[in-house]
Design a protein around this motif. Sequence first.
Motif, mmCIF file in Angstrom:
data_model
loop_
_atom_site.group_PDB
_atom_site.id
_atom_site.type_symbol
_atom_site.label_atom_id
_atom_site.label_comp_id
_atom_site.label_asym_id
_atom_site.label_seq_id
_atom_site.Cartn_x
_atom_site.Cartn_y
_atom_site.Cartn_z
ATOM 1 N N CYS A 6 0.893 -1.155 -0.084
ATOM 2 C CA CYS A 6 0.107 0.088 0.003
ATOM 3 C C CYS A 6 0.875 1.023 0.048
ATOM 4 O O CYS A 6 2.087 1.040 0.167
ATOM 5 C CB CYS A 6 -1.056 -0.095 1.208
ATOM 6 N N CYS A 343 -11.694 7.732 -0.041
ATOM 7 C CA CYS A 343 -11.141 6.392 -0.183
ATOM 8 C C CYS A 343 -9.567 6.440 0.078
ATOM 9 O O CYS A 343 -9.005 5.574 0.977
ATOM 10 C CB CYS A 343 -11.446 5.689 -1.308
ATOM 11 N N LEU A 346 -8.851 7.223 3.720
ATOM 12 C CA LEU A 346 -9.068 6.156 4.552
ATOM 13 C C LEU A 346 -8.236 4.700 4.410
ATOM 14 O O LEU A 346 -8.211 3.833 4.981
ATOM 15 C CB LEU A 346 -10.521 5.780 4.865
ATOM 16 N N VAL A 348 -8.502 2.777 1.839
ATOM 17 C CA VAL A 348 -9.093 1.805 1.409
ATOM 18 C C VAL A 348 -9.611 1.816 -0.127
ATOM 19 O O VAL A 348 -9.210 2.754 -0.954
ATOM 20 C CB VAL A 348 -11.021 1.700 2.085
ATOM 21 N N LYS A 349 -9.822 0.593 -0.838
ATOM 22 C CA LYS A 349 -10.240 0.585 -2.357
ATOM 23 C C LYS A 349 -11.140 1.474 -2.999
ATOM 24 O O LYS A 349 -12.012 1.606 -1.964
ATOM 25 C CB LYS A 349 -10.490 -0.960 -2.614
ATOM 26 N N ARG A 350 -11.058 2.042 -3.965
ATOM 27 C CA ARG A 350 -12.175 2.843 -4.616
ATOM 28 C C ARG A 350 -13.365 2.296 -4.454
ATOM 29 O O ARG A 350 -13.774 1.079 -4.821
ATOM 30 C CB ARG A 350 -11.733 3.252 -6.254
ATOM 31 N N LYS A 351 -14.407 2.986 -3.868
ATOM 32 C CA LYS A 351 -15.705 2.571 -4.084
ATOM 33 C C LYS A 351 -16.816 3.240 -4.732
ATOM 34 O O LYS A 351 -16.412 4.261 -5.575
ATOM 35 C CB LYS A 351 -16.487 2.661 -2.769
ATOM 36 N N ILE A 381 -18.456 5.626 3.535
ATOM 37 C CA ILE A 381 -17.306 4.750 3.070
ATOM 38 C C ILE A 381 -17.143 3.931 4.101
ATOM 39 O O ILE A 381 -16.802 2.638 4.006
ATOM 40 C CB ILE A 381 -16.523 5.481 2.472
ATOM 41 N N VAL A 382 -16.910 4.361 5.391
ATOM 42 C CA VAL A 382 -16.754 3.707 6.567
ATOM 43 C C VAL A 382 -17.862 2.490 6.860
ATOM 44 O O VAL A 382 -17.530 1.343 7.240
ATOM 45 C CB VAL A 382 -16.573 4.791 7.647
ATOM 46 N N GLN A 387 -17.938 -2.760 -2.084
ATOM 47 C CA GLN A 387 -17.398 -1.620 -2.723
ATOM 48 C C GLN A 387 -18.473 -0.826 -3.307
ATOM 49 O O GLN A 387 -18.266 0.357 -3.788
ATOM 50 C CB GLN A 387 -16.869 -2.363 -3.975
#
Length: 456
Positions: A6, A343, A346, A348-351, A381-382, A387
């Motif tokens: 990452c 994203c 945080l 995380v992967k793109r949502k 998102i949280v 996704q």
Amino acid sequence: MSRDSCTFRRLPMLSLRGQEAIQEVRRITESFFWEIVGVEDPDQLRRQTKQDSVRVALIDLRGGMQAAMGWLPAFCREFPYLQLVAIIEKAQADNPAHASFLHAYFFDFCFAPIEPTRLTFSIGHAWTMARVADLHAANEAACGVDAVGASELIGQSEAMQAVRRQVHRYAGNHLPVLITGPTGTGKELAARSIHHQSERADEPFVAVNCGALSPNLIQSELFGHEKGAFTGASKRRTGWVEQAHGGTLFLDEIGDLPMDVQVNLLRFLQQGEIQRVGGETTVSVDARIIAATHVDLGRAVLDGTFREDLLFRLDVLPLEMPALADRGADVLELAQHYLAVFCNELGVKRKRLSPATEAAMRTYAWPGNIRELMNRLRRGIVLADGQVVSLPEIKPHHEDHTDFPSLARARERAERQIIAEAIARAGNNVTEAARLLDVSRCTLHRLIRKHDLSIE
């Protein structure tokens, strides 16, 4: 997740308390993909900031508040877009001078002992705010303006294209600008865009929230003070107006300025001079004024809380920021932008948004405007399990919450909602949306115009 799988975001931490304090923060933040780099003095922090193009810095003020009050103002002028987060003792915040200093120079602060959730939220939010000003190439071409500053104002609606045209036009002179509009519509971004496109772009942009200034220190904050002007004034301080010399001074919530301060601001606008608190001579300052407010200053004049002559001086070039509910499909463009930003924030992967959420977002009233959109997206998102981000609390706006709607009005609302959902499901493809609704393309275009919807 391993460190190599990452992207870690580098964050310098200035601490006079040694490696123990730095290691504590490192343990807290590493799982959120922050790489804490310890620095020992302001010069090292300056070098680190330049070397790594740092967006956020963490400063441990425990035991170092007085020293920071000396060096930090110049540092912030050198790095105006750097967001600072402080770690302090609770007793330090009880000192009025310290509290004013924290408010003036720091995005947020955390009390010791450090609460991990609070610290990571403060750092993440500061990172997001630093990235909000990132420019999007697609928007730069919308009005044929330069890349720097133009695309901070996201959106292709007619309202936002008109705003960008005005911003570009206003950037070509040095006259005062008064930006109005509801809270959360991006008034500071518009001010920054004017500055970035102007001849003053390489000079300071100083943003001041007039509503948040300490009533006891507001004169000193704006206009500075001389050594010995009052208890605690151990040396001369340069005020916000003077710090903006050569550049732009952005006065947000200008309607909250006390009347006595309005007099001094009017004098500066008329004569280009200020007088520091406790000073006997005037200081010439060349700074463009951009003011903003969400209140009706004309009404404030009638109420006796705002000077009419100051309003005339400020309201030379008016710019009104539209409410998000009046910007049509811009809400989806903004949502996609902030989804990517949050994203990344945080780790995380793109949502993506669910079709039902996209449809509801087009018809929701957005009373909090862009600020509300940002907060709801971050929460979505949280809470998302996969996704797809859903915002079930987003409901279509009802103009009257007290009267029961008529059958005709209920049918109209239902029609608008289903059309918006079909457009979202079809990915803005008119033919596919018409097929889903079992109507002709011509009929769908008519209904889109009737309900003031948009399709890109």
